[in-house]
Write a protein that holds these residues in place. Sequence first.
Motif, PDB file in Angstrom:
ATOM      1  N   VAL A   1       0.843  -1.208   0.000  1.00 52.01           N
ATOM      2  CA  VAL A   1       0.000   0.000   0.000  1.00 52.01           C
ATOM      3  C   VAL A   1       0.877   1.257   0.000  1.00 52.01           C
ATOM      4  O   VAL A   1       0.524   2.277  -0.592  1.00 52.01           O
ATOM      5  CB  VAL A   1      -0.967  -0.003   1.207  1.00 52.01           C
ATOM      6  CG1 VAL A   1      -1.731   1.299   1.303  1.00 52.01           C
ATOM      7  CG2 VAL A   1      -1.928  -1.164   1.096  1.00 52.01           C
ATOM      8  N   SER A   2       2.055   1.186   0.649  1.00 54.94           N
ATOM      9  CA  SER A   2       2.940   2.358   0.706  1.00 54.94           C
ATOM     10  C   SER A   2       3.684   2.576  -0.598  1.00 54.94           C
ATOM     11  O   SER A   2       4.012   3.706  -0.958  1.00 54.94           O
ATOM     12  CB  SER A   2       3.976   2.194   1.823  1.00 54.94           C
ATOM     13  OG  SER A   2       3.386   1.805   3.011  1.00 54.94           O
TER      14      SER A   2
ATOM     15  N   ILE B   1       2.843   5.276  -3.368  1.00 56.70           N
ATOM     16  CA  ILE B   1       3.061   6.655  -2.924  1.00 56.70           C
ATOM     17  C   ILE B   1       4.562   6.946  -2.881  1.00 56.70           C
ATOM     18  O   ILE B   1       5.019   8.010  -3.304  1.00 56.70           O
ATOM     19  CB  ILE B   1       2.427   6.868  -1.534  1.00 56.70           C
ATOM     20  CG1 ILE B   1       0.944   6.519  -1.564  1.00 56.70           C
ATOM     21  CG2 ILE B   1       2.618   8.287  -1.068  1.00 56.70           C
ATOM     22  CD1 ILE B   1       0.121   7.383  -2.465  1.00 56.70           C
ATOM     23  N   PHE B   2       5.307   5.964  -2.381  1.00 57.25           N
ATOM     24  CA  PHE B   2       6.755   6.111  -2.324  1.00 57.25           C
ATOM     25  C   PHE B   2       7.324   6.338  -3.737  1.00 57.25           C
ATOM     26  O   PHE B   2       8.103   7.255  -3.969  1.00 57.25           O
ATOM     27  CB  PHE B   2       7.356   4.847  -1.692  1.00 57.25           C
ATOM     28  CG  PHE B   2       8.842   4.774  -1.756  1.00 57.25           C
ATOM     29  CD1 PHE B   2       9.617   5.542  -0.896  1.00 57.25           C
ATOM     30  CD2 PHE B   2       9.479   3.950  -2.673  1.00 57.25           C
ATOM     31  CE1 PHE B   2      10.998   5.482  -0.957  1.00 57.25           C
ATOM     32  CE2 PHE B   2      10.853   3.890  -2.737  1.00 57.25           C
ATOM     33  CZ  PHE B   2      11.613   4.659  -1.879  1.00 57.25           C
TER      34      PHE B   2
ATOM     35  N   PHE C   1       6.452   9.802  -5.193  1.00 56.42           N
ATOM     36  CA  PHE C   1       7.280  10.885  -4.683  1.00 56.42           C
ATOM     37  C   PHE C   1       8.690  10.831  -5.261  1.00 56.42           C
ATOM     38  O   PHE C   1       9.272  11.863  -5.573  1.00 56.42           O
ATOM     39  CB  PHE C   1       7.337  10.856  -3.153  1.00 56.42           C
ATOM     40  CG  PHE C   1       6.295  11.708  -2.520  1.00 56.42           C
ATOM     41  CD1 PHE C   1       6.457  13.079  -2.436  1.00 56.42           C
ATOM     42  CD2 PHE C   1       5.128  11.151  -2.027  1.00 56.42           C
ATOM     43  CE1 PHE C   1       5.487  13.878  -1.862  1.00 56.42           C
ATOM     44  CE2 PHE C   1       4.149  11.937  -1.462  1.00 56.42           C
ATOM     45  CZ  PHE C   1       4.336  13.302  -1.375  1.00 56.42           C
TER      46      PHE C   1
END
Lengths: 298, 294
Positions: free
Chosen positions: A272-273, A276-277, A280
């Motif tokens: 899930v992370s 987004i990681f 960015f």
Amino acid sequence: MNTEVLRTGSKPLPRQRSAVVYKLSRLATSFSMHALVVASLAILLLPIVWMVSTSFKPLADVFSYPPQFIPRNPTVEAYTTQFTGLLGRYFLNSVIVGLLSAVLATGAGALAAYGLSRYRLPGRNAILMFFMASLAFPIPLLMISMYLMFVQLGLLNSYIGLVIGHTVITLPVCVWLLKNFFDQLPVEVEEAAFVDGASRAYTLFRIVLPMARPALGASAIFVFVTSWNELLFGLTFVSSTSMRPLPAGISMSFLTEFEGAWSEMMALSVMVSLPIFLLFTVFQRTFMSGVTAGAVKG
Amino acid sequence: MGFSPRQAPVFLAAIFAPSILLVGLFIVYPVVNSVGLAFTDASPLSSGRSFVGFENFVYLLEDGEFWEVLWNTVFIVGAATIIATAGGYGLATLLISGIRGAAIFRAAIFQVWVVPWIVIAILWGWLFSQDYGLVNYLLMQVGLIEAPVKWMFDQNASQWAIISGYAWRAIPFIMVICLAALQGIPSELVESAAIDGASFLQRQRYVILPLMQNIILVAALLQAVRFFQEMTMIFVLTQGGPVNATMVLSLYTYKTAFEDWDFGLASAIGTIWLILLMAFALFYVRVALRRNLA
């Protein structure tokens, strides 16, 4: 900077000893500074390290004592068992809602921000203050009336309801961010375009907005990330499991069926992370290149 | 500066239409309507609704639970904001003091800000797990505790578990803002103070902090506002328990509205929240920021 100050100081220094003492004390300060930074970094990153580490352990090793920071028997089992249709569906829902919200909030925000930046509107500051204040409005309070509206409009259990929810909670930030960017763009470019006979819409869409790409990107990323994080709308405005975005889906199904399988939960957390990681990491480069390219052309 | 709106009324109407529509329909109308609902006994479970005056508000203000929730919210949000602000500012000061690899440290710390809330919720459940949690293990190794703490079943411990998660997640944000502001301080100011014999702490106290005060206050306020809205961790980990210890205003409003389906009472809670926020914002702008500018 202190070295220079001392060397150029008017008083002649008692050279040998104090220079050594000075250097030593500087070294000690520098060492303790570095130690402090490394220590705080270790504490801050410990949860992330522990998450990734646990996700690669077989369940038997998860509860080993003392804890293993580096998995002794690394395995990707916890990841492969997660690839169920349901999780895929949650990801898909989150991506769709996130992208649509990003486009809508950034688009509407850019148009309003341009107007607020370029036109002498009465009450311009009041409008900006309202936008800023609306960030603090209790979201559950908004949701109560939105829920009643969505029932009547038949927007419950649809992407549209979620997109609207995620758009309105991010729109104020988009307007602020983009207005600040437009304020920095020289107005002469547009004036020249008007003199050449370009229409206002043409100038905005073909000249100004292309120059604003980095700011539009930053705004879109902000919306996407907020949408990816948002739990309440996903819980409330959606009733069928297959329509839920990630946070709501995870908390309603995975966590209720969870029975101490921490390696699987950590693998899920990593997955899930990760988007987004990556967003960015990739975005930082695009953003910087966008800014420099704009500067060179301008 | 700027163009006159009279030059292009149609164009202006067109570019403002989407956001006016969105904000009007989905922010202004819902807030106004919900504040109105606070004076009714509205519920989606019953078809009719009747006006009840201030009944909901009176009920809340006389109810011990509401005050408890209010205090918990202030405590959790306040403690997390203070820790995050102090930590973020401290880190920024360290990173700007000319240490090697500052850019790498900054990038590494920034990764924390990227972790989604739902992940923090799950991760904190694991870190603070009673029997196998890393936090209990480390605290026992260091000797701070003797027996494992039942983090999610003790009122005080559960509050601190939540606060630590909030603060952890917010430190990078405060750090980035403080770093940018610290870089903007002219180095001559700090250097001349150093030449005059000001120690590191004196330079902080008399030169740097006064210049940073406003930015720190604004960053802390923004963060506190976000904490007020945030409830993923609490929803997943404690559902407000044990015995309401982690019940915050946002979760309380949400549960009253969408679990008890008491829209009237929930609207009243939200309305009080809104009034408190406005009072706080006014105070903040008037007192804290004005005083510093003067």
